[in-house]
Design an enzyme around this catalytic site. Structure first.
Site, PDB file in Angstrom:
ATOM      1  N   GLU A 162     -55.317 -17.779  30.471  1.00  0.00           N
ATOM      2  CA  GLU A 162     -55.690 -18.988  30.330  1.00  0.00           C
ATOM      3  C   GLU A 162     -57.189 -19.549  30.872  1.00  0.00           C
ATOM      4  OE1 GLU A 162     -51.755 -18.689  29.131  1.00  0.00           O
ATOM      5  OE2 GLU A 162     -52.557 -18.858  30.949  1.00  0.00           O
TER       6      GLU A 162
ATOM      7  N   HIS B  24     -48.172 -28.797  21.870  1.00  0.00           N
ATOM      8  CA  HIS B  24     -46.950 -28.667  22.469  1.00  0.00           C
ATOM      9  C   HIS B  24     -46.995 -29.636  23.663  1.00  0.00           C
ATOM     10  CE1 HIS B  24     -46.248 -25.352  19.734  1.00  0.00           C
ATOM     11  NE2 HIS B  24     -45.162 -25.253  20.087  1.00  0.00           N
TER      12      HIS B  24
ATOM     13  N   ARG C  88     -49.834 -29.891  15.027  1.00  0.00           N
ATOM     14  CA  ARG C  88     -50.369 -28.533  15.214  1.00  0.00           C
ATOM     15  C   ARG C  88     -50.678 -27.827  14.021  1.00  0.00           C
ATOM     16  NH1 ARG C  88     -45.303 -24.552  16.456  1.00  0.00           N
ATOM     17  NH2 ARG C  88     -43.604 -25.898  15.541  1.00  0.00           N
TER      18      ARG C  88
END
Length: 310
Positions: free
Chosen positions: A57, A108, A9
């Site tokens: 989202e 994640h 990330r």
């Protein structure tokens, strides 16, 4: 492998900012998690091309789709549980169906999210994403590969899903390493077994390879960073050249790398495959290293599995 460790990330955030300097059509969207997804690096440099849509989202994917229709290249980030899970319908209908140029970079993923626990440990994202038409699916293993991949996908027009991790892992590849979309990377020429791995389990597989060498057991490790399109030629080649085949992934054994390998072999070259991963259950809270051990996808578990099947 180098001793230096970096989470994919973080690699994503760093290369994204550099890409922003080269290509003004790149825009970045996040769902109120930019400090965790590392898109905040891009945001600081290019605030006018960064949008935080908040904890929404589904709207995140819709906005990205709209921007893509105007010729922008949206890189969209949130946790994998929210990207592939909560926004699945929008990815399916608004991005994949019209085949829009949206790059979904979800962080994640897997049990290595650690203490965030089962709700945030997305173990089904590869299964969900690779079942969609028109989308490429990736799971890079280190800093070098991630940076190459994030830049490479900016050059095509394909809907894309990239699975990124929270856990810092060693740098496996040097800057001269050549990668190709749809092609696995082979480590070693061992013929006793092949280990197909992806993401964080590549490091664990390479450690297992070293340990097995000490016992005169010679295995090869295939870094399958491209889940879709899968490297059929590599899978068939390894099935023909090695005695045993295993897959290792920080993902459910249903629908991910293991299933992808089995599907190829069932049609092209029938062979037995042992799948190592999360066995049809949710994750649990704990430190990432402890969870790799608990779910038996760490290097020790790989060594034991190889020895048990040979």
């Amino acid at each position: 492998m180098k001793e230096e460790k970096i989470a994919t990330r973080q690699s994503y955030g760093e290369i994204l900012a550099k890409l922003g300097e080269k290509n003004r059509e790149i825009v970045v969207l996040d769902a109120d998690l930019s400090s965790a997804t590392k898109t905040n690096i891009f945001a600081k440099q290019f605030p006018e091309r960064f949008k935080n849509v908040g904890i929404a989202e589904q709207n995140l994917m819709g906005v990205a789709a709209g921007l893509a229709t105007y010729g922008k290249i949206p890189y969209v980030s949130t946790f994998a549980a929210f990207a592939a899970g909560r926004a699945y319908d929008q990815i399916r209908s608004s991005i994949c169906y019209p085949k829009l140029n949206v790059k979904i970079c979800a962080t994640h993923a897997g049990v290595t999210v650690g203490e965030d626990g089962a709700t945030h440990q997305m173990l089904e994202d590869l299964s969900l994403m690779r079942s969609l038409p028109n989308i490429q699916v990736f799971s890079p293993s280190d800093d070098t590969q991630t940076k190459w991949l994030i830049e490479e996908i900016s050059k095509n027009q394909e809907p894309t899903y990239v699975r990124l991790g929270r856990l810092a892992t060693p740098i496996i590849y040097d800057k001269k390493q050549k990668f190709e979309i749809g092609k696995g990377v082979q480590h070693g020429e061992g013929t006793d077994a092949t280990i197909f791995a992806t993401g964080v389990t590549v490091e664990q597989s390479l450690k297992a390879q070293e340990e097995l060498e000490k016992e005169n057991i010679h295995v090869r490790v295939i870094d399958m960073f491209t889940i879709k399109p899968i490297d059929k030629e590599m899978i068939i080649k390894c099935a023909k050249e090695t005695k045993k085949l295993i897959t290792v992934e920080d993902h459910s054994i249903i629908g991910g790398l293991g299933s992808s390998v089995c599907e190829v072999l069932a049609e092209e070259y029938p062979a037995k495959v042992v799948r190592m991963g999360i066995k049809d259950r949710f994750g649990k809270s704990g430190k990432a290293e402890q969870l790799l051990k608990y779910f038996k996808i760490d290097s020790r578990a790989i060594v034991e599995k190889i020895k048990s099947i040979l």
